[in-house]
Enzyme design. Structure first.
Site, PDB file in Angstrom:
ATOM      1  N   GLU A   1       0.853  -1.179   0.000  1.00  8.17           N
ATOM      2  CA  GLU A   1       0.000   0.000   0.000  1.00  8.17           C
ATOM      3  C   GLU A   1       0.899   1.243   0.000  1.00  8.17           C
ATOM      4  OE1 GLU A   1      -2.778   0.391   3.254  1.00  8.17           O
ATOM      5  OE2 GLU A   1      -3.817   2.029   2.278  1.00  8.17           O
TER       6      GLU A   1
ATOM      7  N   GLY B   1       2.635   2.525  10.780  1.00  7.56           N
ATOM      8  CA  GLY B   1       2.390   1.749  11.993  1.00  7.56           C
ATOM      9  C   GLY B   1       2.274   0.256  11.711  1.00  7.56           C
ATOM     10  N   ALA B   2       1.435  -0.087  10.736  1.00  3.17           N
ATOM     11  CA  ALA B   2       1.231  -1.492  10.417  1.00  3.17           C
ATOM     12  C   ALA B   2       0.411  -1.580   9.138  1.00  3.17           C
ATOM     13  CB  ALA B   2       0.497  -2.200  11.540  1.00  3.17           C
ATOM     14  N   MET B   3       0.301  -2.800   8.607  1.00  2.59           N
ATOM     15  CA  MET B   3      -0.368  -2.969   7.328  1.00  2.59           C
ATOM     16  C   MET B   3      -1.240  -4.220   7.321  1.00  2.59           C
ATOM     17  SD  MET B   3      -0.886  -1.794   4.368  1.00  2.59           S
ATOM     18  CE  MET B   3      -2.088  -2.620   3.343  1.00  2.59           C
ATOM     19  N   GLU B   4      -2.462  -4.046   6.805  1.00  2.16           N
ATOM     20  CA  GLU B   4      -3.504  -5.063   6.918  1.00  2.16           C
ATOM     21  C   GLU B   4      -3.515  -6.118   5.812  1.00  2.16           C
ATOM     22  OE1 GLU B   4      -4.051  -1.742   6.179  1.00  2.16           O
ATOM     23  OE2 GLU B   4      -5.606  -1.506   4.668  1.00  2.16           O
TER      24      GLU B   4
ATOM     25  N   HIS C   1      -7.004  -2.459  14.931  1.00  6.24           N
ATOM     26  CA  HIS C   1      -7.224  -1.725  13.681  1.00  6.24           C
ATOM     27  C   HIS C   1      -6.912  -2.607  12.461  1.00  6.24           C
ATOM     28  CE1 HIS C   1      -7.140   2.034  11.195  1.00  6.24           C
ATOM     29  NE2 HIS C   1      -6.287   1.315  10.481  1.00  6.24           N
ATOM     30  N   GLU C   2      -5.742  -3.209  12.474  1.00  6.32           N
ATOM     31  CA  GLU C   2      -5.361  -4.017  11.304  1.00  6.32           C
ATOM     32  C   GLU C   2      -6.283  -5.228  11.179  1.00  6.32           C
ATOM     33  OE1 GLU C   2      -3.470  -2.404   9.466  1.00  6.32           O
ATOM     34  OE2 GLU C   2      -2.783  -1.034  11.026  1.00  6.32           O
TER      35      GLU C   2
ATOM     36  N   HIS D   1      -9.574  -4.265   9.658  1.00  6.83           N
ATOM     37  CA  HIS D   1      -9.493  -4.017   8.216  1.00  6.83           C
ATOM     38  C   HIS D   1      -9.913  -5.251   7.410  1.00  6.83           C
ATOM     39  CE1 HIS D   1      -8.109  -0.051   7.273  1.00  6.83           C
ATOM     40  NE2 HIS D   1      -6.954  -0.129   7.898  1.00  6.83           N
TER      41      HIS D   1
ATOM     42  N   GLU E   1     -10.189   3.725   6.024  1.00  8.46           N
ATOM     43  CA  GLU E   1      -9.423   4.194   7.186  1.00  8.46           C
ATOM     44  C   GLU E   1     -10.295   4.889   8.235  1.00  8.46           C
ATOM     45  OE1 GLU E   1      -6.805   2.937   7.778  1.00  8.46           O
ATOM     46  OE2 GLU E   1      -5.957   2.350   5.847  1.00  8.46           O
TER      47      GLU E   1
HETATM   48  N1  PHE Z   1      -3.250   0.835   5.791  1.00  7.53           N
HETATM   49  C1  PHE Z   1      -2.393   0.977   6.935  1.00  7.53           C
HETATM   50  C2  PHE Z   1      -3.330   1.151   8.126  1.00  7.53           C
HETATM   51  O1  PHE Z   1      -3.964   2.131   8.322  1.00  7.53           O
HETATM   52  C3  PHE Z   1      -1.482   2.134   6.898  1.00  7.53           C
HETATM   53  C4  PHE Z   1      -0.421   2.064   5.858  1.00  7.53           C
HETATM   54  C5  PHE Z   1      -0.523   2.826   4.724  1.00  7.53           C
HETATM   55  C6  PHE Z   1       0.651   1.247   6.035  1.00  7.53           C
HETATM   56  C7  PHE Z   1       0.441   2.784   3.757  1.00  7.53           C
HETATM   57  C8  PHE Z   1       1.633   1.205   5.071  1.00  7.53           C
HETATM   58  C9  PHE Z   1       1.533   1.983   3.939  1.00  7.53           C
HETATM   59  O2  PHE Z   1      -3.579   0.309   8.845  1.00  7.53           O
HETATM   60 ZN    ZN Z   2      -5.869   1.501   8.523  1.00  5.04          ZN
END
Ligand code: PHE
Ligand code: ZN
Length: 878
Positions: free
Chosen positions: A127, A268-271, A304-305, A308, A327
């Site tokens: 992402e 922070g993190a990625m889903e 949060h993740e 998602h 988001e």
């Molecule tokens: N989609 C992720 C989140 O909100 C944030 C994110 C965006 C991480 C782009 C990496 C790159 O949980």
């Molecule tokens: Zn998110």
């Protein structure tokens, strides 16, 4: 992406792709410097696309090895390839298989987008547009496809191989010291949710059974040596899964759920589907290295993740303009989760503090944009507080307007109607309208019109008529690209507080739609008359912070103090305290002696000792607004030194005036024998530390000794870091010793040293920039790891207002310098730092001249700027 002619991407230009990708099969031959990626796409021509229309796929920094269609290599004139694009001029059939081989270098990938190595671990970040750095693809969220991934790697260095979906196959590659794993994800998904991980990782596992009885394996993978720091994240994950079943009726949908923590991560993190990848800051915790805030952050981000999976993955976005669809909604969901797990009012206060400190400045400056923007140059710049946090407020308002049941009905319909879709905000809102037979068209303006509305309220009581009249007015200042503003639909939760603290009932009301304690402000100006009001009330408006607006109240200080003591809405009790503090601090900044100051300090003392209030609540109540918050409130011609001086002096004054109260609370607090991160214990620690910080501000000999002892005796990071902060900020005796002791204790734990860096970055100093430069040489710091940069540089920009906004412009010069430096390796991080220029127009003339010059220097630099940095700097200068 680097390009001289960054083009403006517009929502109105949205078009479907000419071809559909049905299936993706990927093979990764992992090598640190030359990984080969074999991608086989099954494509078909979309109805309406003319036969033989060109197939144009996105790339970024790619090296093409070969390209074939249906097994036959393509002739050179049949395609055009560059690092940024692959165009097949005339695909031969309506359905065909495209086989593309690319080569990428994970080792030199310092942008941390695409495939990269973090501490010897291969991982991906796709992402928003990172997949195109792996292979040529329709790298956009509305192209959903079924992915199968085969990963091949060295067995010894990469025993663990992870992909999206469920594990399908694994084994050795005969005759080599390599092995493979195949993962299959049955759920069609956009490429931004793709992920793979390979490395020598430690794992903690749990079994989970969904509400309908399906078993799921939960695994958290971390760098070896960190496996005893995953208990809290695992616990948070399990609680999140249960909560989503209970509150939203959403179950998990794969056999495994994997989380991997890596140390080099921009966000922070990625889903990613079935394989969330985390910044290790949001996974690793133990009492010695993580604060209560870290524990809370982990709980929130893990949830949060996970959330998602339904809001983002099962239902994704049609294009990136719809980012708030996933988001804003998912932030709302994680906020609700934490509210249910902890104290709801305290969580609300924390979320509003965050909104006001991050989103309000954004929305009142050159970077202001709608929650759903209509154009951008660099999508990475739009992962903003506006999209996330204001986006969550909009969802919250929908719930406020429709009520809990109506909201749930709308959500149910959304899941039912759009599962498997790439959707839009219009789709989302339509579900609430249809499920409730309500028209939300006026409300929907919140998504399109940027800026923070200012709401003014003026009340008067007519004793003879027994009426209370409220004159309400809303006004939103022009924002970039939007000169004229229409009135918003603002839901205002309220109470008319009677003399004994109870809300007064009204018999009838005219001038606005009012339902119980909810008033709809829909016009520029409205006069609302309440009948049957027996005595003069004090209005408590915007309870629970029912809309993301700035309320300008005309209440007297006595009335504010009354609300601070008596409002039945805890949020507004806190808000009244903040409003008073802000008013007093502004007058102090202007060199005035505020009326009612002593009465306020006395009331603050009462609140601090009020046993009926949550510890955490009292901790928040005692917190002075930050220097930036005061600066934003002043709004123009800001002198940050004057603010800093006033705030320091006021802290000291409160500390001295309530010294005995704070000491009493501090001494009497009963703490559990062993550390536990639960909300009650955390609240006690927070209140105790807040008292300590006022005692420290009083700068007595006793308080220095007490603070140093608090530091020395701390058996957890919250207390250790809290005391260290007090020692350093108030320059108490023992500060230097404590900094050294902290360093000695934690020098091998990067996440703990981040705290040390951020405290050091805030230390008062004659030459702040020299101090920061010295800290960048410290072994704990590295320009290659975003967390280190966020701690030290972010800590300075956000936490050392005097230093960053120094009148001589040294802070601005330094920010220009490091923006340029960072832009060469990691444009996303560079542009995040550069966003600190976003408030420069509020500063006084002396500072504005310096900031503008620094911004212009970035543009004029003899280096090719990324679109990320260029867009931010240009917006700031606009
Ligand atoms: N989609 C992720 C989140 O909100 C944030 C994110 C965006 C991480 C782009 C990496 C790159 O949980
Ligand atoms: Zn998110």
């Amino acid at each position: 992406m680097r390009s001289e002619t960054a083009q403006l991407i517009k929502l109105e230009d949205y078009k479907e792709t000419p071809y559909v990708i049905e299936n993706v099969s990927l093979v990764f031959k992992l090598q640190p410097e030359a990984t080969e990626v074999i991608s086989t796409l099954t494509l078909f021509r979309r109805e309406g696309t003319e036969t033989g229309a060109p197939l144009e796929l996105d790339g970024d920094d790619l090296t093409l090895v070969s390209v074939a269609i249906d097994g036959a290599a393509l002739a050179e004139e049949a395609y055009e390839a560059s690092p940024e694009k692959l165009v097949v001029q005339t695909p031969p059939a309506d359905t065909f298989k495209l086989e593309v081989v690319t080569r990428v270098n994970p080792t030199t990938n310092t942008k941390l987008e695409g495939l990269y190595l973090s501490q010897g671990i291969y991982c991906t970040q796709c992402e928003a547009e990172g997949f195109r750095r792996i292979t040529y693809y329709y790298d956009r969220p509305d192209v959903l496809s079924v992915f199968t991934t085969r990963i091949e790697a060295d067995k010894v260095t990469n025993p663990i191989l992870l992909g999206n979906g469920n594990p399908q196959d694994a084994g050795d590659i005969e005759g080599t010291d390599r092995h493979f794993a195949v993962w299959h994800d049955p759920h069609p998904k956009p490429a931004y949710l793709f992920a793979l991980v390979a490395g020598d990782l430690a794992c903690t596992s749990e079994k989970y059974t969904t509400a309908s009885g399906k078993p799921v394996d939960l695994n958290i993978y971390v760098e070896k040596g960190n496996e005893d720091r995953t208990d809290w994240s695992m616990d948070s994950l399990i609680r999140s899964m249960r909560w989503d079943e209970k509150v939203f009726g959403r179950e998990y949908d794969l056999e495994v759920f994997n989380i991997v923590a890596v140390s080099a991560f921009n966000m922070g993190a990625m889903e990613n589907k079935g394989l969330n990848i985390f910044n290790d800051k949001y996974i690793l915790a133990d009492s010695d290295t993580a604060t209560d805030m870290d524990y809370e952050g982990i709980e929130t981000v893990v949830a949060h993740e996970y959330f998602h999976n339904w809001t983002g993955n099962r239902i994704t976005c049609r294009e990136w303009f719809q980012l708030c669809l996933k988001e804003g909604l998912t932030v709302f969901r994680d906020q609700e989760f934490s509210s249910d797990e902890r104290s709801r009012p305290v969580k609300r206060i924390a979320d509003v503090i965050r909104l006001k400190s991050r989103q309000f400045p954004e929305d009142q400056g050159p970077l202001s944009h709608p929650v759903r923007p209509t154009e951008y140059k660099e999508i990475n710049n739009f992962y903003t507080a506006t999209v996330y946090d204001k986006g969550a407020e909009l969802v919250r308002m929908i719930k406020t307007i429709l009520g809990a049941d109506g909201f749930r009905k709308g959500m149910d319909l959304y899941f039912e109607r759009h599962d498997g879709d790439a959707s839009t905000i219009e789709d989302f809102l339509k579900c609430f309208e249809d499920a409730n037979q309500q028209d939300l068209s006026h409300f929907s303006l919140w998504y399109h019109q940027s800026g923070t509305p200012f709401v003014k309220a003026n009340g008067s009581y007519d004793e003879a008529a027994k009426t209370y009249t409220l004159d309400l007015e809303q006004n939103t200042a022009a924002t970039p690209g939007q000169d004229e503003k229409k009135p918003f639909f603002i839901p205002i939760r309220f109470g008319l507080v009677g003399p004994n603290g109870d809300d007064l009932a009204y018999t009838s009301v005219e001038g606005a739609h009012v339902d119980g304690d909810l008033l709809h402000l829909t016009e520029d100006k409205q006069t609302v008359v309440f009948h049957g009001i027996g005595s003069k009330p004090v209005p408590s408006l915007l309870r629970e912070f029912s809309a993301p607006v700035k309320l300008e109240s005309t209440l007297s200080r006595e009335d504010q103090i009354f609300l601070m003591r008596h409002d039945i809405d805890p949020f507004n009790r806190w808000q009244a305290t903040q409003t008073l503090m802000t008013e007093l601090l502004i007058e102090l900044t202007n060199g005035e002696e505020p009326a009612g100051k002593d009465a306020f300090i006395e009331a603050l003392g009462h609140m601090a000792e009020d046993k009926n209030l949550d510890h955490a609540f009292r901790g928040f109540g005692l917190m002075l607004p930050s220097e930036q918050a005061i600066a934003l409130e002043i709004g123009k011609d800001v002198d940050t030194d004057a603010i800093g001086d006033a705030r320091d002096a006021f802290s000291k004054e409160i500390g001295k005036a309530l010294y005995d109260t704070f000491k009493r609370i501090y001494d009497a607090m009963e703490m559990p024998a062993t550390f536990s991160p639960d909300a009650l214990s955390a609240g006690k620690r927070a209140l105790k530390l807040r008292c300590l910080s006022y005692l420290g501000a009083a700068q007595t000999e006793e308080s220095a000794v007490l603070t140093k002892a608090h530091f020395d005796n701390a058996d957890n990071m919250t207390d250790r870091m809290g005391a260290l902060t007090v020692l350093v900020i108030w320059q108490l005796a023992g500060a230097q010793d404590a900094l050294k002791a902290f360093e000695a204790r934690h020098k091998d734990t990067a996440l703990a040293m981040d705290k040390w860096l951020s405290i050091a970055a805030r230390a008062p100093s004659e030459d702040a920039i020299a101090a920061i430069r010295t800290l960048t040489e410290h072994p704990a710091f590295s320009w290659d790891n975003p967390n280190r940069i966020y701690a030290l540089i972010g800590g300075f920009l956000g936490g050392n207002t005097r230093g960053f906004h120094a009148a001589d412009g040294s802070g601005y010069d330094y920010l220009a310098e490091i923006t340029l430096q960072l832009d060469k390796t990691n444009p996303q991080v560079a542009s995040r730092m550069a966003k600190s220029f976003g408030t420069w127009k509020n500063m006084n003339a002396e500072r504005r001249v310096k900031a503008e010059a620094a911004l212009k220097r970035i543009l004029a630099a003899d280096q090719q700027l990324s679109t990320d940095v260029k867009e931010i700097v240009e917006l700031c200068l606009d």
